[in-house]
Write a protein that holds these residues in place. Structure first.
Motif, mmCIF file in Angstrom:
data_model
loop_
_atom_site.group_PDB
_atom_site.id
_atom_site.type_symbol
_atom_site.label_atom_id
_atom_site.label_comp_id
_atom_site.label_asym_id
_atom_site.label_seq_id
_atom_site.Cartn_x
_atom_site.Cartn_y
_atom_site.Cartn_z
ATOM 1 N N LYS A 268 39.693 47.145 29.323
ATOM 2 C CA LYS A 268 39.182 47.770 30.545
ATOM 3 C C LYS A 268 37.672 47.586 30.674
ATOM 4 C CE LYS A 268 42.853 51.231 30.883
ATOM 5 N NZ LYS A 268 43.193 52.667 30.762
ATOM 6 N N ALA A 269 36.965 47.644 29.539
ATOM 7 C CA ALA A 269 35.513 47.418 29.569
ATOM 8 C C ALA A 269 35.205 45.978 29.965
ATOM 9 C CB ALA A 269 34.910 47.733 28.205
ATOM 10 N N GLN A 270 35.968 45.027 29.446
ATOM 11 C CA GLN A 270 35.787 43.624 29.818
ATOM 12 C C GLN A 270 35.995 43.425 31.320
ATOM 13 O OE1 GLN A 270 38.597 41.947 26.742
ATOM 14 N NE2 GLN A 270 37.092 40.325 26.738
ATOM 15 N N GLU A 271 37.056 44.025 31.833
ATOM 16 C CA GLU A 271 37.365 43.871 33.262
ATOM 17 C C GLU A 271 36.251 44.465 34.121
ATOM 18 O OE1 GLU A 271 39.139 42.621 36.625
ATOM 19 O OE2 GLU A 271 39.665 42.087 34.557
ATOM 20 N N ALA A 272 35.715 45.601 33.688
ATOM 21 C CA ALA A 272 34.623 46.230 34.445
ATOM 22 C C ALA A 272 33.389 45.341 34.463
ATOM 23 C CB ALA A 272 34.286 47.592 33.835
ATOM 24 N N VAL A 273 33.080 44.670 33.349
ATOM 25 C CA VAL A 273 31.941 43.753 33.291
ATOM 26 C C VAL A 273 32.170 42.573 34.237
ATOM 27 C CG1 VAL A 273 30.830 42.007 31.847
ATOM 28 C CG2 VAL A 273 31.034 44.336 31.020
ATOM 29 N N LYS A 274 33.391 42.052 34.246
ATOM 30 C CA LYS A 274 33.701 40.918 35.110
ATOM 31 C C LYS A 274 33.587 41.277 36.591
ATOM 32 C CE LYS A 274 36.777 38.755 31.725
ATOM 33 N NZ LYS A 274 38.194 38.455 31.379
ATOM 34 N N GLN A 275 33.763 42.563 36.916
ATOM 35 C CA GLN A 275 33.667 43.016 38.295
ATOM 36 C C GLN A 275 32.281 43.565 38.629
ATOM 37 O OE1 GLN A 275 36.166 42.637 40.593
ATOM 38 N NE2 GLN A 275 37.143 41.464 38.973
ATOM 39 N N ALA A 276 31.296 43.282 37.775
ATOM 40 C CA ALA A 276 29.948 43.839 37.971
ATOM 41 C C ALA A 276 29.342 43.428 39.308
ATOM 42 C CB ALA A 276 29.032 43.399 36.827
ATOM 43 N N PHE A 277 29.726 42.261 39.823
ATOM 44 C CA PHE A 277 29.200 41.781 41.102
ATOM 45 C C PHE A 277 29.491 42.779 42.224
ATOM 46 C CE2 PHE A 277 29.937 39.235 45.035
ATOM 47 C CZ PHE A 277 28.637 38.801 45.228
ATOM 48 N N PHE A 278 30.627 43.477 42.117
ATOM 49 C CA PHE A 278 31.047 44.393 43.177
ATOM 50 C C PHE A 278 30.617 45.831 42.909
ATOM 51 C CE2 PHE A 278 34.250 41.032 42.626
ATOM 52 C CZ PHE A 278 34.103 40.387 43.836
ATOM 53 N N SER A 279 29.922 46.065 41.814
ATOM 54 C CA SER A 279 29.602 47.428 41.391
ATOM 55 C C SER A 279 28.118 47.722 41.532
ATOM 56 C CB SER A 279 30.032 47.631 39.936
ATOM 57 O OG SER A 279 31.396 47.311 39.759
ATOM 58 N N GLU A 280 27.779 49.002 41.340
ATOM 59 C CA GLU A 280 26.379 49.399 41.374
ATOM 60 C C GLU A 280 25.644 48.777 40.197
ATOM 61 O OE1 GLU A 280 25.583 53.578 42.035
ATOM 62 O OE2 GLU A 280 27.674 53.844 42.637
ATOM 63 N N LYS A 281 24.371 48.451 40.397
ATOM 64 C CA LYS A 281 23.595 47.843 39.325
ATOM 65 C C LYS A 281 22.811 48.904 38.563
ATOM 66 C CE LYS A 281 19.673 46.621 42.307
ATOM 67 N NZ LYS A 281 18.769 45.543 42.737
ATOM 68 N N ASP A 282 22.294 48.497 37.404
ATOM 69 C CA ASP A 282 21.462 49.363 36.558
ATOM 70 C C ASP A 282 22.179 50.658 36.183
ATOM 71 O OD1 ASP A 282 19.457 47.463 36.750
ATOM 72 O OD2 ASP A 282 18.557 48.404 38.499
ATOM 73 N N ARG A 283 23.430 50.516 35.767
ATOM 74 C CA ARG A 283 24.175 51.676 35.286
ATOM 75 C C ARG A 283 25.268 51.210 34.346
ATOM 76 N NH1 ARG A 283 28.436 54.127 39.488
ATOM 77 N NH2 ARG A 283 29.212 54.833 37.479
ATOM 78 N N LEU A 284 25.754 52.128 33.515
ATOM 79 C CA LEU A 284 26.867 51.825 32.619
ATOM 80 C C LEU A 284 28.146 51.889 33.437
ATOM 81 C CD1 LEU A 284 27.930 51.288 29.750
ATOM 82 C CD2 LEU A 284 28.051 53.765 29.430
ATOM 83 N N LEU A 285 28.767 50.739 33.644
ATOM 84 C CA LEU A 285 29.970 50.665 34.465
ATOM 85 C C LEU A 285 31.165 51.223 33.708
ATOM 86 C CD1 LEU A 285 29.425 47.072 35.888
ATOM 87 C CD2 LEU A 285 28.688 49.244 36.870
ATOM 88 N N GLY A 286 32.226 51.488 34.444
ATOM 89 C CA GLY A 286 33.453 51.982 33.840
ATOM 90 C C GLY A 286 34.654 51.406 34.542
ATOM 91 N N PRO A 287 35.859 51.792 34.126
ATOM 92 C CA PRO A 287 37.074 51.223 34.725
ATOM 93 C C PRO A 287 37.194 51.456 36.225
ATOM 94 C CG PRO A 287 37.580 52.402 32.686
ATOM 95 C CD PRO A 287 36.153 52.708 33.016
ATOM 96 N N ASN A 288 36.575 52.531 36.741
ATOM 97 C CA ASN A 288 36.712 52.856 38.162
ATOM 98 C C ASN A 288 35.366 52.898 38.875
ATOM 99 O OD1 ASN A 288 39.593 53.381 37.914
ATOM 100 N ND2 ASN A 288 38.992 55.239 36.805
ATOM 101 N N SER A 289 34.459 52.014 38.464
ATOM 102 C CA SER A 289 33.095 52.107 39.010
ATOM 103 C C SER A 289 32.802 51.101 40.108
ATOM 104 C CB SER A 289 32.080 51.914 37.883
ATOM 105 O OG SER A 289 32.244 50.645 37.276
ATOM 106 N N HIS A 290 33.825 50.427 40.644
ATOM 107 C CA HIS A 290 33.579 49.464 41.719
ATOM 108 C C HIS A 290 33.015 50.175 42.936
ATOM 109 C CE1 HIS A 290 36.921 46.698 39.939
ATOM 110 N NE2 HIS A 290 35.938 46.960 39.105
ATOM 111 N N ALA A 291 31.951 49.637 43.478
ATOM 112 C CA ALA A 291 31.308 50.243 44.655
ATOM 113 C C ALA A 291 31.675 49.434 45.894
ATOM 114 C CB ALA A 291 29.792 50.283 44.469
ATOM 115 N N LEU A 292 32.857 49.681 46.455
ATOM 116 C CA LEU A 292 33.306 48.918 47.609
ATOM 117 C C LEU A 292 32.476 49.273 48.824
ATOM 118 C CD1 LEU A 292 37.180 49.101 47.251
ATOM 119 C CD2 LEU A 292 35.609 47.410 46.353
ATOM 120 N N LEU A 293 32.189 48.266 49.636
ATOM 121 C CA LEU A 293 31.438 48.479 50.871
ATOM 122 C C LEU A 293 32.371 49.033 51.944
ATOM 123 C CD1 LEU A 293 29.406 45.210 50.677
ATOM 124 C CD2 LEU A 293 28.457 47.493 50.564
#
Length: 516
Positions: A268-293
């Motif tokens: 789950k951590a790997q998947e969250a890193v791979k989705q970093a493009f869609f997430s908020e920056k400068d924060r520790l991402l998590g499994p549900n941290s996608h920031a959809l527009l």
């Protein structure tokens, strides 16, 4: 052999120690000598000895100063001090630095040999302990990697749990954090090791978990889950401090309670890193941290992608053309939301925005020739689309560029805005212009804009558009263009519909008009 450096300002003593002490039979070898503490620092840096035999009294830098300097620098060395009778009290100050022996000049060979024997025994114990620790660390790393990577059902849970316990990894809870440095493949090895070295004191030194490397990640296995937004921010800041200025993306995989589920947290951590493009920056991402527009709003989701993209291009271009800069960012966000809802990944989204931006730029420059500087700026901007690490930044950058490129100014009231709309209709009569589309771009209701249009022109919007098209049709017919081609050029897809419209406004068919 154990390496020795002799430091003394007396040449006879240096030579005597080298020749009279049976170094090899005692397990030692003299690798270098120095005449004072300052010179010794350079020598020790070069030959990296295990033992330093040092006179307490020397010019430039004495023995105690040298020991203080090396100890403060974190060098683990065994010191044997030489001094005269009068220096005994002075020499005792060195005891706190862990000196291995103290001998009074003139040096007795048997006393020196006995001191060296004790030092050798101590060094051998330290080396054995280091080897055992390294072996234990290796075993821990191997089992940790198996916990992270094993996705198969464990046949003997009790045996597996005992291995976890032997590796020192049997805890009451776990959470995996993966850190991916934003760096080229060629520099990846160095970056991962830099991150690991910076994090180990913070994680392992404080008994918060363990650190390992699984390319392309530096991985933390924490001994308790991360709970709460504040704690996630604290962890991110700790990682940033330990990174030494490296750019990185970090994500956690959620807390688990048993070793068998560590692999799930890692995935789950790997998947969250791979989705970093869609997430908020400068924060520790998590499994549900996608920031959809924002979602696609009123757009018809069943429409063909190419048709939807053309609609975005038209709206953005028209907004720029009439000077409505405030509409650009919402439209770009709406486009991003549409791409996301269509399930597009990072690369296709960047390609879609490349196509959209390029098309808008071409529309803005239609009929004019760009200067070399403008062409270069457009090229840099378009290529830069593929280097953005976050969707939010990409959308913001496109917004800034398009507004700057269009060289728009704030609209000067409704009159100027209306004139621009009329001008736009006269230039884009062949497009699928609709009153409700223009109303949305101008932040008016369709009813209000329709009434405003009627008051200003004396015609309803569709009637005005038809008349502009028919006037253009007359020009084309006079030039000998075929009737069906004229219909296409002025925006009528159906030639029969064009016939009826032309006859309505001109009282004759297009063919009759052409033959006059």
């Amino acid at each position: 052999m154990i390496k020795v450096v002799i430091v003394d300002d007396e040449p006879k003593l240096r030579h005597g120690l080298q020749t009279l002490i049976p170094w090899e039979s005692l397990g030692f070898t003299v690798t270098a000598t120095a005449t004072n503490g300052k010179e010794a620092l350079s020598v020790i840096e070069e030959v990296t000895p295990d033992v330093v035999i040092v006179d307490i009294r020397m010019p430039i830098m004495d023995g105690l100063q040298m020991i203080q300097h090396l100890t403060a620098a974190g060098r683990h060395l065994h010191f044997i001090i030489l001094s005269g009778y009068a220096d005994f009290e002075y020499a005792k100050q060195a005891i706190k630095y862990g000196v291995a022996g103290y001998l009074v000049k003139p040096v007795d060979i048997r006393e020196m040999s006995a001191s060296l024997q004790r030092v050798r025994e101590q060094i051998e114990k330290e080396r054995l302990h280091a080897e055992q620790s390294q072996k234990g660390s290796l075993n821990k790393d191997l089992h940790l990697h198996s916990l992270l990577l094993s996705h198969e059902k464990i046949e003997d849970p009790e045996k597996h749990r005992n291995k976890t316990k032997d590796a020192g990894l049997l805890w009451s809870g776990y959470e995996v954090v993966v850190i991916s440095p934003r760096i080229s493949d060629a520099e990846q090895f160095t970056a991962l090791n830099q991150l690991s070295a910076g994090l180990k004191p913070m994680i392992e030194g404080r008994y918060k978990g363990v650190v390992t490397i699984l390319p392309p990640y530096t991985v933390l296995l924490l001994n308790e889950p991360i709970r709460g937004k504040q704690r996630r921010e604290e962890w991110y800041n700790e990682i940033r401090k330990a990174s030494g200025g490296l750019r990185f993306v970090a994500a956690s995989g959620g807390g688990v309670s048993v070793p068998e589920d560590i692999c799930s947290s890692y995935l789950k951590a790997q998947e969250a890193v791979k989705q970093a493009f869609f997430s908020e920056k400068d924060r520790l991402l998590g499994p549900n941290s996608h920031a959809l527009l924002p979602s696609t709003g009123s757009l018809r989701m069943s429409e063909d992608n190419a048709e939807l993209l053309e609609e975005f291009i038209f709206k953005i271009y028209y907004s720029l053309d009439i000077g409505n800069q405030a509409m650009i960012l919402p439209l770009l966000k709406e486009a991003a939301g549409y791409f996301l809802n269509q399930g597009q990944e990072e690369k296709p989204i960047k390609e879609s925005f490349f196509f959209l931006s390029n098309a808008v730029v071409h529309k803005l420059t239609a009929g004019s020739r760009m200067e070399w500087k403008e062409t270069e700026a457009v090229s840099r901007f378009l290529n830069g689309i593929f280097h953005h690490e976050h969707l939010h930044d990409l959308v913001e950058d496109i917004n800034r560029f398009l507004i700057a490129f269009a060289k728009d100014t704030e609209p000067g009231g409704k009159e100027q805005e209306f004139k621009k709309m009329i001008d736009f209709i006269n230039r884009h009569y062949a497009d699928n212009l609709k009153l409700d589309t223009l109303a949305g771009l101008l932040n008016y209701s369709s009813a209000y804009l329709g009434q405003l249009f009627k008051n200003k022109t004396g015609e309803y919007f569709n009637t005005y558009l038809d008349k502009v098209r028919i006037q253009k049709a007359k020009e084309f017919l006079s030039q000998g263009v075929k009737v069906y081609e004229v219909a296409e050029r002025i925006g009528y897809a159906n030639v029969n519909y064009f016939h009826s419209k032309f006859k309505k406004y001109e009282g004759r068919s297009p063919s009759d008009y052409k033959n006059l």
